[in-house]
Design a protein around this motif. Structure first.
Motif, PDB file in Angstrom:
ATOM      1  N   ILE A 112      27.905  58.516  55.042  1.00 15.13           N
ATOM      2  CA  ILE A 112      27.373  58.260  53.696  1.00 15.13           C
ATOM      3  C   ILE A 112      27.995  57.006  53.108  1.00 15.13           C
ATOM      4  O   ILE A 112      27.307  56.147  52.518  1.00 15.13           O
ATOM      5  N   VAL A 113      29.311  56.860  53.279  1.00 13.10           N
ATOM      6  CA  VAL A 113      29.999  55.659  52.792  1.00 13.10           C
ATOM      7  C   VAL A 113      29.479  54.421  53.523  1.00 13.10           C
ATOM      8  O   VAL A 113      29.293  53.360  52.920  1.00 13.10           O
ATOM      9  N   THR A 114      29.226  54.554  54.822  1.00  7.91           N
ATOM     10  CA  THR A 114      28.686  53.437  55.609  1.00  7.91           C
ATOM     11  C   THR A 114      27.342  52.988  55.055  1.00  7.91           C
ATOM     12  O   THR A 114      27.069  51.787  54.921  1.00  7.91           O
ATOM     13  N   PHE A 115      26.477  53.942  54.711  1.00  2.02           N
ATOM     14  CA  PHE A 115      25.168  53.598  54.150  1.00  2.02           C
ATOM     15  C   PHE A 115      25.307  52.938  52.779  1.00  2.02           C
ATOM     16  O   PHE A 115      24.549  52.033  52.432  1.00  2.02           O
ATOM     17  N   LEU A 116      26.295  53.390  51.991  1.00  2.00           N
ATOM     18  CA  LEU A 116      26.447  52.888  50.628  1.00  2.00           C
ATOM     19  C   LEU A 116      26.996  51.467  50.573  1.00  2.00           C
ATOM     20  O   LEU A 116      26.563  50.660  49.734  1.00  2.00           O
ATOM     21  N   ILE A 117      27.959  51.141  51.441  1.00  2.00           N
ATOM     22  CA  ILE A 117      28.615  49.832  51.313  1.00  2.00           C
ATOM     23  C   ILE A 117      28.467  48.938  52.543  1.00  2.00           C
ATOM     24  O   ILE A 117      28.823  47.774  52.500  1.00  2.00           O
ATOM     25  N   GLY A 118      27.935  49.497  53.632  1.00  2.00           N
ATOM     26  CA  GLY A 118      27.894  48.721  54.868  1.00  2.00           C
ATOM     27  C   GLY A 118      26.589  48.028  55.155  1.00  2.00           C
ATOM     28  O   GLY A 118      26.434  47.385  56.196  1.00  2.00           O
ATOM     29  N   HIS A 119      25.607  48.157  54.240  1.00  2.00           N
ATOM     30  CA  HIS A 119      24.280  47.568  54.446  1.00  2.00           C
ATOM     31  C   HIS A 119      23.688  48.020  55.780  1.00  2.00           C
ATOM     32  O   HIS A 119      23.100  47.238  56.520  1.00  2.00           O
TER      33      HIS A 119
END
Length: 241
Positions: free
Chosen positions: A112-119
């Motif tokens: 979820i964090v990857t989707f939020l800040i990792g484009h």
């Protein structure tokens, strides 16, 4: 013990929430933010860092935390095995299911964090990667289960840093940025263990490449290196009986 209650008790443990989940999230965010600030961020790094973050969380949860949990409940379950139809295989099965749920939650939080800040956009490749990571998590849980049987909580705490250091040396692909005779020797040792092939599978999955050979090696290495653990457990419970 009921599997639901085991999972519930784990989430009441503040150490699990803070050190196993939140610390990993902060570490991942720091990596992404520093790379973006420095101007070398690329989407492919998000995949690699996601995998490494999950591996760190799964290793910590399945080895150190799990081993301590097993040791703390060992006397209770040994009494159950001795006085009822409950078996070592049922105990191991219940514990592996709990670890599977916990490791999946670790991966999903980081995802979820990857989707939020990792484009990064959602892809079924992530589902396959999480399955691969959970297979490795079950493998590491077998080691954690064995450690909990043979060592007490104090010894597990004292050796936790060394345990994680050894696991990192067996997983981190040093050959990708360093070339030397020692790295070649270490790489050959890494090839015996499944963590080496998780890195290969991640790169081939997201950056392109053939998956069959590393997948076969991954499964074969799990089977091969699990044999000593299984023998140790069978020996211990045969002696107990």
């Amino acid at each position: 013990m009921n599997i639901y209650l085991m999972i519930k008790n784990t989430f009441r443990n503040k150490r699990f929430i803070f050190f196993t989940i939140l610390t990993l999230v902060f570490w991942y965010i720091a990596l992404v933010m520093m790379s973006k600030t420095s101007g070398f961020y690329k989407t492919k790094y998000a995949y690699i860092w996601f995998t490494i973050s999950c591996l760190i969380g799964i290793a910590g949860n399945s080895l150190v935390s799990f081993a301590k949990s097993i040791n703390s409940m060992k006397n209770f379950y040994e009494l159950q095995i001795a006085t009822s139809k409950y078996t070592i295989l049922k105990w191991l099965y219940d514990e592996i299911i709990v670890q599977l749920v916990l490791n999946t939650i670790i991966c999903l939080v980081i995802l979820i964090v990857t989707f939020l800040i990792g484009h990064v956009e959602f892809s079924l490749k992530f589902v396959l990667l999480i399955i691969i990571l959970n297979i490795l998590g079950c493998y590491l849980s077998l080691f954690g289960f064995t450690l909990g049987q043979f060592f007490n909580a104090r010894a597990i705490d004292a050796s936790s840093f060394l345990t994680m250091l050894v696991i990192s040396f067996l997983i981190v692909p040093f050959y990708t940025w360093v070339k030397s005779d020692w790295v070649s020797i270490l790489t050959n040792v890494q090839r015996v263990f499944p963590g080496y092939y998780v890195n290969q599978l991640t790169q081939h999955l997201f950056l392109g490449g053939e998956l069959l050979n590393p997948a076969i090696c991954f499964i074969f290495s799990i089977i091969l290196t699990s044999i000593p653990e299984i023998i140790a457990l069978l020996w211990k419970f045969k002696i107990k009986s």
